[in-house]
Design an enzyme around this catalytic site. Sequence first.
Site, PDB file in Angstrom:
ATOM      1  N   ASP A   1      83.061  56.342  84.850  1.00  0.00           N
ATOM      2  CA  ASP A   1      84.056  56.112  83.807  1.00  0.00           C
ATOM      3  C   ASP A   1      85.172  55.260  84.417  1.00  0.00           C
ATOM      4  O   ASP A   1      85.297  55.161  85.646  1.00  0.00           O
ATOM      5  CB  ASP A   1      84.594  57.464  83.332  1.00  0.00           C
ATOM      6  CG  ASP A   1      85.774  57.335  82.397  1.00  0.00           C
ATOM      7  OD1 ASP A   1      85.660  56.598  81.405  1.00  0.00           O
ATOM      8  OD2 ASP A   1      86.815  57.964  82.672  1.00  0.00           O
TER       9      ASP A   1
ATOM     10  N   ASP B   1      89.041  54.601  82.920  1.00  0.00           N
ATOM     11  CA  ASP B   1      90.396  55.155  82.845  1.00  0.00           C
ATOM     12  C   ASP B   1      90.422  56.622  83.243  1.00  0.00           C
ATOM     13  O   ASP B   1      89.638  57.432  82.737  1.00  0.00           O
ATOM     14  CB  ASP B   1      90.957  54.994  81.430  1.00  0.00           C
ATOM     15  CG  ASP B   1      91.106  53.528  81.036  1.00  0.00           C
ATOM     16  OD1 ASP B   1      91.645  52.768  81.844  1.00  0.00           O
ATOM     17  OD2 ASP B   1      90.662  53.163  79.937  1.00  0.00           O
TER      18      ASP B   1
ATOM     19  N   SER C   1      82.175  53.287  79.913  1.00  0.00           N
ATOM     20  CA  SER C   1      83.511  53.468  79.352  1.00  0.00           C
ATOM     21  C   SER C   1      83.485  53.494  77.833  1.00  0.00           C
ATOM     22  O   SER C   1      82.561  52.975  77.199  1.00  0.00           O
ATOM     23  CB  SER C   1      84.409  52.310  79.833  1.00  0.00           C
ATOM     24  OG  SER C   1      85.662  52.341  79.216  1.00  0.00           O
TER      25      SER C   1
ATOM     26  N   ASP D   1      86.037  62.145  83.878  1.00  0.00           N
ATOM     27  CA  ASP D   1      87.207  63.023  83.815  1.00  0.00           C
ATOM     28  C   ASP D   1      87.503  63.549  82.417  1.00  0.00           C
ATOM     29  O   ASP D   1      88.398  64.376  82.250  1.00  0.00           O
ATOM     30  CB  ASP D   1      88.447  62.285  84.318  1.00  0.00           C
ATOM     31  CG  ASP D   1      88.999  61.307  83.279  1.00  0.00           C
ATOM     32  OD1 ASP D   1      88.240  60.419  82.829  1.00  0.00           O
ATOM     33  OD2 ASP D   1      90.181  61.450  82.906  1.00  0.00           O
TER      34      ASP D   1
ATOM     35  N   ASN E   1      84.542  62.436  76.685  1.00  0.00           N
ATOM     36  CA  ASN E   1      83.467  61.486  76.396  1.00  0.00           C
ATOM     37  C   ASN E   1      82.582  61.219  77.616  1.00  0.00           C
ATOM     38  O   ASN E   1      81.695  60.368  77.562  1.00  0.00           O
ATOM     39  CB  ASN E   1      84.034  60.175  75.841  1.00  0.00           C
ATOM     40  CG  ASN E   1      84.954  59.455  76.813  1.00  0.00           C
ATOM     41  OD1 ASN E   1      85.397  60.023  77.818  1.00  0.00           O
ATOM     42  ND2 ASN E   1      85.263  58.210  76.510  1.00  0.00           N
TER      43      ASN E   1
END
Length: 278
Positions: A15, A17, A50, A224, A227
């Site tokens: 991922d 962000d 992402s 984190d 999703n």
Amino acid sequence: MWKESIMTIKVIATDMDGTFLTDAKTYDKVLFEHLFDKFMTDDIKFVAASGNQYRQIIQQFPKHKDQMSFVAENGGHIIENGRTLQEEFETLEAVSALVNYIEKYYPDTVINLVGKELSYLPKSTPEKIKELLSYYLPVLKYVDNLHPIPDDRYFKVTLLVRDDLTAKIQTEINTIFADYQLAATSSGFGCIDVIPSHVHKGTGLDFLLNHWGYGPENLMVFGDGGNDIEMLKLAKYSFAMANAPQEIKSIAHYEAPSNQENGVLQILSNYFLKGNKL
């Protein structure tokens, strides 16, 4: 033994962000270059997975964007070495119904339509939000309103809501719009992505694994947020970041240092460059 098992890892997915990127949207580029050279030598696939758009994610990898793969739009857009392999879109009917519902019951919500050609945002969106979203939406068109829905094909609808309403709105969408084949997933910070219900990062990575002839035992992932759940469940080697909520940590098999510490690169360096054991 981890020392032996690491030889089976052929795909690394992260991922962006809150995971790969620090809060300032940076990463250790010198260390990444060393790792990427190692991955190229060992024929290990590196994947950015992402909720963001492909055209936004590649800005972080200008040198390597045509040497790596992307699971963008939460699995709705899959790209390998600069070439689109698969796209999944919502129907205009579904998008219109969702916009009508949110505007009626949650009028303060910021609605962003993410299309294949452009992203669309109402001109009435507060300037502070426009500035915030400009990082995520490199090709953006401001419209007087979202009706009629602009003629495009839509990967997702992103909603910016109050943090305390996130769970409530997510549950409502997943219940009310199931017949429209829409599903809501949260990436945190009051952001809800509404995507096709059969799509998520896990399906995107599973597609790539099959495309390359690999399986979950060959996959290492880092995440984190909500999703990231499906891809964390998919991979044999799954890492939740130290900054992740406990519910995400409980799903992953391992924990990585926080995104602020370049935790993903720390883990990759420890095992692929230094040869350390888990």
